[in-house]
Scaffold this motif. Structure first.
Motif, PDB file in Angstrom:
ATOM      1  N   TYR A  29     126.284 -36.333  86.609  1.00 53.02           N
ATOM      2  CA  TYR A  29     125.094 -37.137  86.341  1.00 53.02           C
ATOM      3  C   TYR A  29     124.000 -36.775  87.350  1.00 53.02           C
ATOM      4  N   ALA A  30     122.761 -37.055  86.981  1.00 53.64           N
ATOM      5  CA  ALA A  30     121.648 -36.628  87.823  1.00 53.64           C
ATOM      6  C   ALA A  30     120.554 -37.689  87.860  1.00 53.64           C
ATOM      7  N   ILE A  31     119.753 -37.609  88.924  1.00 54.74           N
ATOM      8  CA  ILE A  31     118.550 -38.438  89.075  1.00 54.74           C
ATOM      9  C   ILE A  31     117.351 -37.576  88.696  1.00 54.74           C
ATOM     10  N   VAL A  32     116.538 -38.069  87.781  1.00 60.67           N
ATOM     11  CA  VAL A  32     115.322 -37.353  87.392  1.00 60.67           C
ATOM     12  C   VAL A  32     114.125 -38.167  87.862  1.00 60.67           C
ATOM     13  N   THR A  33     113.204 -37.513  88.578  1.00 61.17           N
ATOM     14  CA  THR A  33     111.990 -38.169  89.063  1.00 61.17           C
ATOM     15  C   THR A  33     110.785 -37.280  88.762  1.00 61.17           C
ATOM     16  N   ARG A  34     109.603 -37.880  88.785  1.00 62.65           N
ATOM     17  CA  ARG A  34     108.377 -37.103  88.620  1.00 62.65           C
ATOM     18  C   ARG A  34     108.062 -36.367  89.915  1.00 62.65           C
ATOM     19  N   GLU A  82     117.440 -42.063  66.517  1.00 64.91           N
ATOM     20  CA  GLU A  82     116.899 -42.398  67.831  1.00 64.91           C
ATOM     21  C   GLU A  82     117.636 -41.652  68.931  1.00 64.91           C
ATOM     22  N   SER A  83     117.045 -41.640  70.102  1.00 65.25           N
ATOM     23  CA  SER A  83     117.632 -40.996  71.271  1.00 65.25           C
ATOM     24  C   SER A  83     117.276 -41.790  72.509  1.00 65.25           C
ATOM     25  N   SER A  84     118.270 -42.387  73.147  1.00 65.93           N
ATOM     26  CA  SER A  84     118.015 -43.126  74.387  1.00 65.93           C
ATOM     27  C   SER A  84     117.477 -42.197  75.462  1.00 65.93           C
ATOM     28  N   SER A  85     118.002 -40.979  75.505  1.00 62.48           N
ATOM     29  CA  SER A  85     117.586 -40.029  76.544  1.00 62.48           C
ATOM     30  C   SER A  85     116.116 -39.649  76.375  1.00 62.48           C
ATOM     31  N   ALA A  86     115.721 -39.323  75.143  1.00 61.42           N
ATOM     32  CA  ALA A  86     114.328 -38.954  74.894  1.00 61.42           C
ATOM     33  C   ALA A  86     113.390 -40.116  75.205  1.00 61.42           C
ATOM     34  N   THR A  87     113.793 -41.335  74.845  1.00 65.91           N
ATOM     35  CA  THR A  87     112.973 -42.515  75.141  1.00 65.91           C
ATOM     36  C   THR A  87     112.843 -42.709  76.637  1.00 65.91           C
ATOM     37  N   MET A  88     113.950 -42.539  77.362  1.00 59.43           N
ATOM     38  CA  MET A  88     113.922 -42.718  78.808  1.00 59.43           C
ATOM     39  C   MET A  88     113.009 -41.690  79.477  1.00 59.43           C
ATOM     40  N   ILE A  89     113.108 -40.435  79.049  1.00 61.19           N
ATOM     41  CA  ILE A  89     112.260 -39.395  79.632  1.00 61.19           C
ATOM     42  C   ILE A  89     110.782 -39.664  79.315  1.00 61.19           C
ATOM     43  N   HIS A  90     110.492 -40.108  78.114  1.00 59.86           N
ATOM     44  CA  HIS A  90     109.107 -40.459  77.769  1.00 59.86           C
ATOM     45  C   HIS A  90     108.605 -41.565  78.696  1.00 59.86           C
ATOM     46  N   ASP A  91     109.450 -42.565  78.941  1.00 63.69           N
ATOM     47  CA  ASP A  91     109.059 -43.661  79.831  1.00 63.69           C
ATOM     48  C   ASP A  91     108.848 -43.161  81.259  1.00 63.69           C
ATOM     49  N   LEU A  92     109.633 -42.168  81.683  1.00 67.17           N
ATOM     50  CA  LEU A  92     109.454 -41.580  83.007  1.00 67.17           C
ATOM     51  C   LEU A  92     108.137 -40.806  83.074  1.00 67.17           C
ATOM     52  N   GLU A  93     107.871 -40.019  82.046  1.00 68.51           N
ATOM     53  CA  GLU A  93     106.637 -39.214  82.012  1.00 68.51           C
ATOM     54  C   GLU A  93     105.390 -40.097  82.048  1.00 68.51           C
ATOM     55  N   THR A  94     105.468 -41.253  81.390  1.00 68.92           N
ATOM     56  CA  THR A  94     104.301 -42.126  81.271  1.00 68.92           C
ATOM     57  C   THR A  94     104.232 -43.194  82.362  1.00 68.92           C
ATOM     58  N   GLY A  95     105.196 -43.181  83.288  1.00 67.39           N
ATOM     59  CA  GLY A  95     105.149 -44.100  84.421  1.00 67.39           C
ATOM     60  C   GLY A  95     105.732 -45.471  84.170  1.00 67.39           C
ATOM     61  N   GLN A  96     106.357 -45.691  83.005  1.00 66.67           N
ATOM     62  CA  GLN A  96     106.967 -46.992  82.754  1.00 66.67           C
ATOM     63  C   GLN A  96     108.225 -47.180  83.592  1.00 66.67           C
ATOM     64  N   ILE A  97     108.881 -46.071  83.941  1.00 64.87           N
ATOM     65  CA  ILE A  97     109.959 -46.096  84.929  1.00 64.87           C
ATOM     66  C   ILE A  97     109.668 -44.993  85.943  1.00 64.87           C
ATOM     67  N   ASP A  98     110.337 -45.072  87.116  1.00 62.77           N
ATOM     68  CA  ASP A  98     110.097 -44.093  88.179  1.00 62.77           C
ATOM     69  C   ASP A  98     111.281 -43.168  88.419  1.00 62.77           C
ATOM     70  N   ALA A  99     112.431 -43.502  87.850  1.00 60.10           N
ATOM     71  CA  ALA A  99     113.609 -42.644  87.977  1.00 60.10           C
ATOM     72  C   ALA A  99     114.460 -42.819  86.730  1.00 60.10           C
ATOM     73  N   ALA A 100     115.061 -41.725  86.280  1.00 60.91           N
ATOM     74  CA  ALA A 100     115.955 -41.760  85.116  1.00 60.91           C
ATOM     75  C   ALA A 100     117.317 -41.233  85.551  1.00 60.91           C
ATOM     76  N   LEU A 101     118.365 -41.988  85.263  1.00 59.65           N
ATOM     77  CA  LEU A 101     119.727 -41.579  85.595  1.00 59.65           C
ATOM     78  C   LEU A 101     120.398 -41.119  84.309  1.00 59.65           C
ATOM     79  N   LEU A 102     120.639 -39.815  84.218  1.00 58.82           N
ATOM     80  CA  LEU A 102     121.091 -39.224  82.962  1.00 58.82           C
ATOM     81  C   LEU A 102     122.234 -38.249  83.192  1.00 58.82           C
ATOM     82  N   TRP A 103     123.011 -38.010  82.149  1.00 59.34           N
ATOM     83  CA  TRP A 103     124.026 -36.970  82.147  1.00 59.34           C
ATOM     84  C   TRP A 103     123.340 -35.636  82.421  1.00 59.34           C
ATOM     85  N   GLY A 104     123.910 -34.829  83.324  1.00 57.47           N
ATOM     86  CA  GLY A 104     123.262 -33.642  83.846  1.00 57.47           C
ATOM     87  C   GLY A 104     122.659 -32.699  82.818  1.00 57.47           C
TER      88      GLY A 104
END
Length: 268
Positions: A104-109, A165-187
């Motif tokens: 698993y990995a941490i994704v940040t802007r 739908e895709s939880s991962s794609a939604t999460m990354i979109h939210d990260l890109e747009t600043g709705q979240i600041d970190a995404a914890l996802l399968w590598g």
């Protein structure tokens, strides 16, 4: 598939091995990038194409959404002969030798105030209430709970219909747009979206933590009865390791060696 993809069916082993010896029949999700889709754009599609070429066989798919019933309705229904991405330890299938290890990995802007975060103990994360994206019931949540940080999480569903739908794609979109600041996802998912995003994203593998497993070995899955087929696939994996590793690198998969250290392989 990720290691959360458990309980996808029950085993109904049969003495039959390959459905058609002239065709490599692969069980796959029709809409689950970076792993597979109907257009053949996923990393498992590319590995399937490589294997088919090495075996001098045609390639065919049995598509089914990667949710409850996947193994039962594909592999064990004898509609296909191999699943290309199964975590070792999933007892619904017989695993081949593993062909990569990831975590698993941490994704940040890039450039954000979380730049450089490499583990879930980083004090900067504790200021991010509702700003840490987490797929429900995945291992990073156990660490956050132990650290008293579960209240910081914005949850995304684990069990979804990947056709719509895709939880991962939604999460990354939210990260890109600043709705979240970190995404914890399968590598592999984290690496793929970081590679394809128009926003520069950083991916940091989450270190192994006592009591919570983060890294998994990924193998092919075959029916429990298919011993000769498993041996043939193990030989293919051994003979074509370099080409398979290159496919994984091209998709941004964060690979680990057995000591838990990142494997550096440049994409082409």
């Amino acid at each position: 598939m990720g290691p959360d993809a458990g309980a996808k069916g029950s085993d109904n082993a049969s003495g039959i091995e390959l459905i058609d010896p002239k065709v490599l029949r692969v069980c796959a999700d029709p809409n689950n990038l970076p792993f597979s889709n109907e257009k053949g754009e996923g990393l498992e599609n590319k590995i399937a194409e490589l294997l088919a070429a090495k075996l001098h066989k045609e390639l065919a798919y049995a598509f089914y959404p990667g949710a409850t019933g996947f193994v039962r309705n594909t592999l064990n229904a004898h509609l296909c002969d191999v699943i290309l991405g199964m975590p070792q330890g999933n007892d619904l299938v017989q695993p081949t030798n593993p062909y990569y290890r990831t975590t698993y990995a941490i994704v940040t802007r890039a450039g954000s105030d979380l730049d450089g975060v490499k583990d879930l103990d980083d004090p900067r994360l504790k200021e991010k209430k509702g700003k840490i994206g987490l797929v429900a019931n995945t291992p990073p949540g156990n660490i956050l709970a132990k650290n008293g940080m579960i209240g910081l999480v914005k949850p995304y569903p684990l069990m979804i219909d990947t056709r719509v739908e895709s939880s991962s794609a939604t999460m990354i979109h939210d990260l890109e747009t600043g709705q979240i600041d970190a995404a914890l996802l399968w590598g592999p998912i984290a690496g793929y979206y970081a590679k394809t995003s128009t926003t520069k994203l950083n991916v940091a593998p989450i270190p192994e933590t006592p009591g919570t497993r983060m890294a998994f070995r990924i193998a092919f899955g075959v029916r429990h009865s298919d011993q000769n087929w498993k041996r043939e696939l193990n030989t293919l994996l051994s003979q074509n390791k370099g080409e398979i590793d290159q496919i994984l690198a091209n998709y941004g998969v964060p690979m680990l060696d057995e000591a838990g250290q990142p494997v550096q392989k440049a994409a082409r």
